[in-house]
Design a protein around this motif. Sequence first.
Motif, mmCIF file in Angstrom:
data_model
loop_
_atom_site.group_PDB
_atom_site.id
_atom_site.type_symbol
_atom_site.label_atom_id
_atom_site.label_comp_id
_atom_site.label_asym_id
_atom_site.label_seq_id
_atom_site.Cartn_x
_atom_site.Cartn_y
_atom_site.Cartn_z
ATOM 1 N N SER A 177 -71.733 117.669 21.499
ATOM 2 C CA SER A 177 -72.663 116.939 22.480
ATOM 3 C C SER A 177 -72.755 115.555 21.878
ATOM 4 O O SER A 177 -73.110 114.644 22.618
ATOM 5 C CB SER A 177 -74.029 117.618 22.380
ATOM 6 O OG SER A 177 -74.696 117.892 21.143
ATOM 7 N N LEU A 178 -72.419 115.443 20.628
ATOM 8 C CA LEU A 178 -72.484 114.108 19.973
ATOM 9 C C LEU A 178 -71.091 113.471 19.862
ATOM 10 O O LEU A 178 -70.727 112.546 19.006
ATOM 11 C CB LEU A 178 -73.170 113.858 18.650
ATOM 12 C CG LEU A 178 -74.711 114.396 18.797
ATOM 13 C CD1 LEU A 178 -75.177 114.920 17.508
ATOM 14 C CD2 LEU A 178 -75.473 113.320 19.451
ATOM 15 N N ALA A 179 -70.022 113.690 20.502
ATOM 16 C CA ALA A 179 -68.648 113.814 19.940
ATOM 17 C C ALA A 179 -68.285 112.194 20.087
ATOM 18 O O ALA A 179 -67.444 111.837 19.383
ATOM 19 C CB ALA A 179 -67.537 114.520 21.186
ATOM 20 N N GLN A 180 -69.225 111.323 20.890
ATOM 21 C CA GLN A 180 -68.626 110.004 20.753
ATOM 22 C C GLN A 180 -69.231 109.054 19.632
ATOM 23 O O GLN A 180 -68.920 108.154 19.480
ATOM 24 C CB GLN A 180 -69.428 109.185 21.998
ATOM 25 C CG GLN A 180 -68.727 109.841 23.298
ATOM 26 C CD GLN A 180 -67.318 109.929 23.426
ATOM 27 O OE1 GLN A 180 -66.427 108.895 23.300
ATOM 28 N NE2 GLN A 180 -66.574 111.194 23.675
ATOM 29 N N LEU A 228 -73.759 124.223 14.940
ATOM 30 C CA LEU A 228 -73.108 122.956 14.517
ATOM 31 C C LEU A 228 -72.171 122.412 15.299
ATOM 32 O O LEU A 228 -72.030 121.236 15.738
ATOM 33 C CB LEU A 228 -72.445 123.032 13.002
ATOM 34 C CG LEU A 228 -71.814 122.025 12.574
ATOM 35 C CD1 LEU A 228 -72.590 120.819 12.033
ATOM 36 C CD2 LEU A 228 -70.772 122.573 11.497
ATOM 37 N N VAL A 229 -71.220 123.429 15.967
ATOM 38 C CA VAL A 229 -70.211 122.971 16.848
ATOM 39 C C VAL A 229 -70.697 122.377 18.363
ATOM 40 O O VAL A 229 -70.325 121.382 18.755
ATOM 41 C CB VAL A 229 -69.344 124.270 17.308
ATOM 42 C CG1 VAL A 229 -68.417 123.896 18.497
ATOM 43 C CG2 VAL A 229 -68.305 124.496 16.001
ATOM 44 N N TYR A 230 -71.914 123.135 18.661
ATOM 45 C CA TYR A 230 -72.704 122.520 19.717
ATOM 46 C C TYR A 230 -73.097 121.123 19.509
ATOM 47 O O TYR A 230 -73.002 120.473 20.377
ATOM 48 C CB TYR A 230 -73.762 123.383 19.968
ATOM 49 C CG TYR A 230 -74.860 122.685 21.237
ATOM 50 C CD1 TYR A 230 -74.789 122.617 22.319
ATOM 51 C CD2 TYR A 230 -76.136 122.205 20.594
ATOM 52 C CE1 TYR A 230 -75.636 122.027 23.228
ATOM 53 C CE2 TYR A 230 -76.644 121.491 21.352
ATOM 54 C CZ TYR A 230 -76.627 121.651 22.821
ATOM 55 O OH TYR A 230 -77.581 121.038 23.611
ATOM 56 N N LEU A 260 -63.636 123.112 12.924
ATOM 57 C CA LEU A 260 -63.946 121.691 13.744
ATOM 58 C C LEU A 260 -62.382 121.495 14.519
ATOM 59 O O LEU A 260 -62.258 121.104 15.474
ATOM 60 C CB LEU A 260 -64.598 120.730 12.991
ATOM 61 C CG LEU A 260 -66.280 120.844 12.868
ATOM 62 C CD1 LEU A 260 -66.691 119.904 12.185
ATOM 63 C CD2 LEU A 260 -66.702 121.186 14.295
ATOM 64 N N ARG A 261 -61.359 121.363 13.478
ATOM 65 C CA ARG A 261 -60.085 120.974 13.678
ATOM 66 C C ARG A 261 -59.518 121.829 14.724
ATOM 67 O O ARG A 261 -58.833 121.556 15.811
ATOM 68 C CB ARG A 261 -59.158 120.734 12.724
ATOM 69 C CG ARG A 261 -59.525 119.202 11.897
ATOM 70 C CD ARG A 261 -58.322 118.993 11.211
ATOM 71 N NE ARG A 261 -58.184 119.901 10.100
ATOM 72 C CZ ARG A 261 -58.522 120.000 8.730
ATOM 73 N NH1 ARG A 261 -59.464 118.761 8.339
ATOM 74 N NH2 ARG A 261 -58.476 120.690 7.985
ATOM 75 N N THR A 262 -59.776 123.083 14.518
ATOM 76 C CA THR A 262 -59.304 124.210 15.386
ATOM 77 C C THR A 262 -59.717 124.003 17.001
ATOM 78 O O THR A 262 -59.120 124.190 17.753
ATOM 79 C CB THR A 262 -59.403 125.616 14.851
ATOM 80 O OG1 THR A 262 -59.066 125.807 13.548
ATOM 81 C CG2 THR A 262 -59.100 126.759 15.574
ATOM 82 N N LEU A 263 -60.958 123.718 16.816
ATOM 83 C CA LEU A 263 -61.522 123.500 18.090
ATOM 84 C C LEU A 263 -61.327 122.198 18.731
ATOM 85 O O LEU A 263 -62.046 121.848 19.642
ATOM 86 C CB LEU A 263 -63.433 123.808 17.982
ATOM 87 C CG LEU A 263 -63.542 125.281 17.803
ATOM 88 C CD1 LEU A 263 -64.675 125.458 17.173
ATOM 89 C CD2 LEU A 263 -63.022 126.214 18.554
#
Length: 446
Positions: A250-253, A244-246, A273-276
């Motif tokens: 990879s879709l961060a925009q 999920l994090v990957y 997710l916020r921690t990362l």
Amino acid sequence: MPGPEDASTSTPTATFKSLGLIDPLLEALDQVGYKAPTDIQVESLPHALEGRDIIGVASTGSGKTAAFALPILQKLWEEPKGLFACVLAPTRELAYQISQQFESLGSAMGVRCAVIVGGMDLPTQAIALAKRPHIVVATPGRLIDHLENTKGFSLRGIKFLVLDEADRLLDMDFGPIIDKILKLIPKERTTYLFSATMTSKVAKLQRASLSNPVRVEVSSKYQTVSTLLQYYLLMPLKDKDAYLVYLVNSLAQNSMIIFTRTVNDAQRLSIILRTLGFPAVPLHGQLSQSQRLGALGKFKSGGRKVLVATDIASRGLDIPSVDIVINFDIPTHSKDYIHRVGRTARAGRAGKSITLVTQYDVELIQRIEAVIDKKMELWPTDAEEIALLKERVNEASRIAVNELKEQGTKSGGRKRRREEGGGRDDRDRDDDVVEAGMPKWSKKRR
């Protein structure tokens, strides 16, 4: 009672003007960016403007709200008066969204709406009702509370009743409350019933509440829209968080909604997710109403790119800019999958959905593919990149578990203090924190 007539008035060149809407509504539609009517609007508006009862069967994202709001507003323009229409919705968020649409489409006539839902202050709502709004949008339970207990409030003068997402209203066991409400409103009224499916319960409700209705159906089969690209991602269960994090990285925009099956996972994943470093916010039924609306507002405005939600967000909510839907858990019912992925690729836009599939989910994904009559494509991944992420994700996961334990201890302490008569400790108040459950250390780091 005669059965509903089938309607087939659709014309490929229909415009809002050709459907018979008045200039103030045409101007409002132009201002909110509605260029052309959707199928359900083309089919239902001519009959609604003639004063007929309507049964509308249409899939999520089809423009149902405007299909019932526009004829009500047109009639209100012709006969300005006090309380004019009541709309019943299954969830608080959908009620607020319907109200916003009425207010934006009815801005030229100064339409006033009151939203009556649980989780909000009863006396404040009673004051709003005393101001004689034109439209009351409500969840059934809170509406019956006011009908039975708020002095001076009644629905005896309304001209319109709308039952929106009727199948879900009945799935949530609102049937007996709706029966009570039907006894407290005038028999001489116009009724619109909109539903994604026609179950036997909905058919029974239709017989009880509508008079000689026209049935308009633009999607008789459960399906996803053609502009939606659907993918799956196969992985071992133990690596699900890392995958999920990957994906999010990879879709961060893009703006995305991640759907989980449980409240705990919605909280846990939003903390991970916020921690990362990803701006994520949770949405689920255990948040207060102000937190839920705040989370939704931040996501809609672009202040947060990632919404981690339970199925509370899967139906009815119109969030225009969702690029991607990720199913962290596969829903057990295929229709829930269709509602979830219906949050993207709305109103003709393109969108993507990605479903995480573990070794235990293969049968579920095959069942969904059979229902939607489509084979999903495999989403490409980079094994090396996922392997590099695992250690950081595992550490973030440990932090999230500890944070949730700490929250559980605190909420247990607050509950004990209330039970002992101590009231609520103001030092523990987090009502103003929209990102409910956001760990204290992450607030300091921001």
